[in-house]
Design a protein around this motif. Structure first.
Motif, short mmCIF file in Angstrom:
data_model
loop_
_atom_site.label_atom_id
_atom_site.label_comp_id
_atom_site.label_asym_id
_atom_site.label_seq_id
_atom_site.Cartn_x
_atom_site.Cartn_y
_atom_site.Cartn_z
N TYR A 211 7.62 -51.56 45.61
CA TYR A 211 6.73 -50.80 44.74
C TYR A 211 6.47 -49.40 45.29
O TYR A 211 6.50 -49.17 46.50
N ASP A 212 6.21 -48.49 44.37
CA ASP A 212 5.87 -47.12 44.72
C ASP A 212 4.38 -47.03 45.02
O ASP A 212 3.56 -47.48 44.22
N GLN A 213 4.04 -46.45 46.14
CA GLN A 213 2.65 -46.44 46.58
C GLN A 213 1.76 -45.58 45.68
O GLN A 213 0.61 -45.93 45.42
N LEU A 214 2.29 -44.47 45.17
CA LEU A 214 1.48 -43.56 44.36
C LEU A 214 1.17 -44.13 42.99
O LEU A 214 0.03 -44.10 42.53
N THR A 215 2.17 -44.66 42.31
CA THR A 215 2.00 -45.08 40.91
C THR A 215 1.80 -46.58 40.74
O THR A 215 1.35 -47.02 39.69
N GLY A 216 2.16 -47.36 41.74
CA GLY A 216 2.09 -48.81 41.60
C GLY A 216 3.26 -49.40 40.81
O GLY A 216 3.32 -50.61 40.59
N LEU A 217 4.20 -48.55 40.39
CA LEU A 217 5.37 -49.03 39.66
C LEU A 217 6.42 -49.54 40.64
O LEU A 217 6.36 -49.22 41.84
N ILE A 218 7.38 -50.30 40.14
CA ILE A 218 8.47 -50.71 41.02
C ILE A 218 9.24 -49.47 41.46
O ILE A 218 9.28 -48.46 40.76
N GLN A 265 -1.51 -36.38 41.23
CA GLN A 265 -2.41 -36.92 40.20
C GLN A 265 -1.75 -36.87 38.83
O GLN A 265 -1.91 -37.78 38.01
N VAL A 266 -1.02 -35.79 38.56
CA VAL A 266 -0.30 -35.66 37.29
C VAL A 266 0.78 -36.74 37.19
O VAL A 266 0.93 -37.40 36.16
N ILE A 267 1.53 -36.94 38.27
CA ILE A 267 2.59 -37.96 38.27
C ILE A 267 1.99 -39.34 38.00
O ILE A 267 2.51 -40.12 37.19
N ALA A 268 0.89 -39.65 38.69
CA ALA A 268 0.26 -40.96 38.52
C ALA A 268 -0.25 -41.15 37.09
O ALA A 268 -0.09 -42.22 36.49
N ALA A 269 -0.86 -40.08 36.53
CA ALA A 269 -1.40 -40.19 35.17
C ALA A 269 -0.28 -40.35 34.15
O ALA A 269 -0.37 -41.16 33.22
N VAL A 270 0.81 -39.59 34.32
CA VAL A 270 1.94 -39.69 33.39
C VAL A 270 2.55 -41.08 33.46
O VAL A 270 2.93 -41.67 32.43
N ARG A 273 0.52 -43.45 31.36
CA ARG A 273 0.66 -43.22 29.91
C ARG A 273 1.98 -43.79 29.41
O ARG A 273 2.04 -44.39 28.33
N LEU A 274 3.04 -43.55 30.16
CA LEU A 274 4.33 -44.10 29.77
C LEU A 274 4.29 -45.62 29.75
O LEU A 274 4.78 -46.26 28.81
N LYS A 275 3.71 -46.18 30.78
CA LYS A 275 3.61 -47.64 30.87
C LYS A 275 2.78 -48.21 29.72
O LYS A 275 3.07 -49.29 29.20
N GLY A 276 1.77 -47.46 29.31
CA GLY A 276 0.85 -47.96 28.30
C GLY A 276 1.45 -48.08 26.92
O GLY A 276 0.91 -48.82 26.08
N THR A 320 -4.32 -34.18 31.14
CA THR A 320 -4.56 -34.92 32.37
C THR A 320 -5.72 -34.30 33.14
O THR A 320 -5.69 -33.10 33.44
N GLU A 321 -6.72 -35.10 33.44
CA GLU A 321 -7.85 -34.63 34.23
C GLU A 321 -7.51 -34.77 35.72
O GLU A 321 -7.15 -35.83 36.19
N THR A 322 -7.63 -33.66 36.44
CA THR A 322 -7.33 -33.66 37.88
C THR A 322 -8.50 -33.05 38.63
O THR A 322 -9.46 -32.55 38.03
N ASP A 323 -8.42 -33.07 39.95
CA ASP A 323 -9.46 -32.47 40.78
C ASP A 323 -9.57 -30.97 40.57
O ASP A 323 -10.62 -30.37 40.83
N ALA A 324 -8.48 -30.36 40.09
CA ALA A 324 -8.48 -28.91 39.85
C ALA A 324 -8.82 -28.58 38.41
O ALA A 324 -8.79 -27.42 38.01
N GLY A 325 -9.13 -29.61 37.60
CA GLY A 325 -9.43 -29.39 36.20
C GLY A 325 -8.35 -29.98 35.32
O GLY A 325 -7.40 -30.59 35.80
N PRO A 326 -8.45 -29.80 34.01
CA PRO A 326 -7.47 -30.36 33.08
C PRO A 326 -6.10 -29.68 33.21
O PRO A 326 -6.01 -28.46 33.35
N VAL A 327 -5.06 -30.49 33.20
CA VAL A 327 -3.68 -29.99 33.29
C VAL A 327 -2.89 -30.61 32.15
O VAL A 327 -2.91 -31.82 31.96
N SER A 328 -2.18 -29.77 31.42
CA SER A 328 -1.35 -30.25 30.32
C SER A 328 0.05 -30.53 30.84
O SER A 328 0.62 -29.73 31.57
N ALA A 329 0.59 -31.67 30.47
CA ALA A 329 1.92 -32.05 30.96
C ALA A 329 2.80 -32.51 29.81
O ALA A 329 2.31 -33.02 28.80
N THR A 330 4.10 -32.30 29.98
CA THR A 330 5.10 -32.81 29.05
C THR A 330 6.23 -33.43 29.86
O THR A 330 6.33 -33.21 31.07
#
Length: 638
Positions: A211-218, A265-270, A273-276, A320-330
């Protein structure tokens, strides 16, 4: 003292229960009669050493239990066992009594170890989920005691304060059981060791292996296994599945703007969302830094298109809400169906990468499905063959330098020679660098090539004291500290080589990271080497950038010098470049000079040196070793 303690305990036991006293007295007699060497062997001690003092485990005896007398022969052995937090025990299987060493409560975290006086009570502390336990291991071993006992070792989990609590530890139980008169196990001696920290480390390592430590995914290796399994299942049941690579767009910009923590944080949030938005039975794993691999079961080409749009929306429509504020990702996605377009996991990954590259080249937030192309397959196969040839040439030392003269514009005599790479095939066919360097750059082999070319150039400079060489390096090597340290080592051993070596860096590479390249150039100049900017005019060098780079020479891009006499626009542009270089007192070299009429125009424009087929093609033979004995003239002004 031992007799006094036994008498005291015996008296106390008699007052409580005569039957217990009889059991205790018989227990003492049994312990005293045991062979010490057998007990030492059970706990892994050398024969002749003593063992720790044991405490009586009978609940009715209360506090202050007398150690068994045969276990006090060696304080050193006892202290050694206690020092490493080992707990020694003896279990009388017939009576179910357990006697513990004095440190048992502290090591195992049991408040009142005296309460754990029977095997049954100890079993009540065991985790019901344990695969095995001491009782089953001993009683069902199926082995025969030939007189030395039967050894065992196992690990299990216990709740020191009872199963109703959350506190649990892992212990390692190592011991030996001895046969009784009935032919079955009658007595067990052993050592318990708290291995909770070790077990947790092993569990963590086991987790990280899948498993990947950051995301918890395989992780990628587990994803590759799942992909191969999905392809095999699809082939077996004559179905179709899909594999998609999804990459977070412009993550490097997030790194630069906010730092790596926010990018994580962006990677983890994305990933969530993909998993969801995946179906039950679909699989997602972390493929690489900003990439995720997604396996869709029972998925046709049309289904994959729908799924891709769903995934794109899931990321695009939520900030995506991060410690630096909202970040838009695609994200960008490349995918293919299997087994139609791939029959192995490796093949699927390669083709998904190809589709993803096309998606990213198209525009961000897009999806591209893989389509078979015979031309691409031919190029890929050719690249694989070239990669094999490059590796073989490196291992077989079949890379060579071809030397092309750079002559003085007025003297027309060689001033130095540029080192151009050649690959010599086993049949002695010579292949120019243009045929294999692009593939080497794609596969990351160019650094190895640059290291080898440096070795060859230094060897040439050592063997020929009049040789003056110009060496072109790749963009990867321009930021490779190992290449620089190798050069420094060569220079320290052969100081005269530095002033006879010019290192060329292309203009586009120099401008990618001006600060880093400037530092690289500074180190080269500190060693005594000269530095040239190659393909000058192909990029967007400004006056300020040219001054920052602090080089010695610029080589005008050959595309502007070729057939210069017939192109007035290029003449004006070349004149501007030459004047720019002269403003910084830099020497200029014109490349791709093939006709005397072009050379004459360049002389009139003020160029210092000329290079091209007009003055000689690149030759593998060393030019200063010809019969005439001609050697390059020295460039004293560089």
């Amino acid at each position: 003292m031992q007799a006094d303690r036994l008498a005291m305990l015996g008296g106390r036991a008699k007052q409580n229960n005569c039957g217990l006293m009889q059991t205790w007295e018989s227990g003492v007699e049994t312990l005293a009669g045991h062979n010490l060497e057998t007990a030492q062997a059970a706990v892994g001690a050398p024969v002749g050493a003593g063992t720790p003092a044991l405490s009586n485990g009978a609940p009715a005896l209360g506090q202050g239990v007398t150690p068994s007398p045969f276990l006090t022969e060696s304080d050193q052995f006892r202290d050694a066992i206690l020092a490493v937090d080992h707990v020694v025990y003896e279990w009388d299987v017939t009576s179910d009594r357990i006697i513990w060493s004095d440190n048992a409560g502290q090591v195992l975290g049991i408040g009142n170890i005296l309460a754990v006086g029977t095997g049954k009570y100890f079993a009540s502390l065991l985790d019901p989920g344990n695969v095995t336990n001491r009782y089953e291991t001993v009683m069902n071993s199926g082995k025969v005691d030939e007189g030395e006992g039967v050894s065992f070792q196992l690990q299990y989990r216990i709740f020191p304060k009872g199963r109703t609590t959350e506190t649990a530890i892992w212990v390692e139980d190592t011991g030996r059981w001895f046969v009784g008169s009935d032919g079955g196990p009658a007595r067990v001696v052993g050592v318990l060791r708290n291995v909770d920290e070790r077990y947790k480390r092993e569990e963590e390592l086991s987790y990280l292996s899948s498993y990947d430590q950051l995301t918890g995914l395989i992780n990628r290796s587990r994803l590759a296994e799942a992909l191969q399994e999905s392809i095999a299942s699809a082939e077996l049941y004559r179905m179709s599945c899909a594999f998609m690579l999804t990459a977070v767009d412009n993550l490097a910009m997030v790194n630069d703007a906010y730092g790596f923590d926010v990018a994580d944080q962006v990677i983890a949030a994305v990933s969530q969302r993909l998993k969801g938005v995946l179906r039950t039975g679909d699989t997602i794993g972390r493929y690489a830094g900003n990439k995720f691999g997604i396996i869709l079961t029972n998925c046709s080409e049309a289904d994959m298109q729908v799924a891709a749009q769903r995934l794109l929306r899931a990321v695009r429509d939520t900030v995506t809400e991060t410690d630096a504020g909202p970040v838009s990702a695609t994200v960008s996605i490349g995918g293919l169906t299997m087994p139609r377009h791939a029959r192995t996991g490796g093949e699927a990954m390669v083709r998904a990468e190809e589709a993803l590259d096309r998606a990213k080249a198209k525009h961000r937030d897009s999806f591209v499905a893989y389509k078979h192309s015979q031309k691409r397959e031919s190029v890929r196969k050719r690249n694989v063959m070239l990669a094999d040839e490059i590796v073989s040439a490196l291992n077989g030392r079949r890379l060579a330098i071809a030397y092309q003269p750079i002559v003085g514009a007025e003297s027309k005599q060689p001033a130095l020679y540029e080192c151009l790479l050649r690959l010599i095939k086993p049949d002695n066919e010579i292949v120019s660098a243009g045929h294999f360097i692009p593939v080497a750059e794609q596969l990351g082999l160019v650094r190895l090539i640059d290291h080898r070319v440096l070795e060859l150039a230094v060897e040439t400079l050592e063997e020929n004291k009049n040789a003056r060489l110009s060496l072109n390096i790749s963009g990867m090597t321009a930021t490779d500290p190992r290449w620089l340290s190798n050069l420094a080592a060569y220079i320290s051993a052969h100081r005269s080589a530095a002033e006879r070596l010019t290192v060329e860096i292309t203009e586009t590479v120099a401008l990618q990271d001006l600060e880093e390249i400037s530092e690289f150039i500074g180190k080269l100049r500190d060693m005594g080497c000269r530095v040239a900017i190659d393909d000058f005019g192909a990029g967007y060098t400004s006056f300020r950038n040219l001054k920052t780079l602090d080089v010695d020479m610029v080589k005008l891009d050959g595309s502007f010098c070729e057939n210069l006499s017939e192109n007035k626009d290029n003449q004006f542009f070349v004149k501007t470049l030459i004047d720019l270089a002269k403003n910084f007192k830099l020497k200029t070299v014109a490349e791709w000079v093939e006709h005397e009429r072009d050379a004459e125009v360049l002389r009139n424009l003020g160029v210092d040196y000329l290079q091209g087929f007009l003055y000689g093609a690149a030759m593998v033979e060393q030019p200063w070793a010809d019969a005439s004995g001609q050697t390059p003239s020295k460039i004293s002004s560089l």
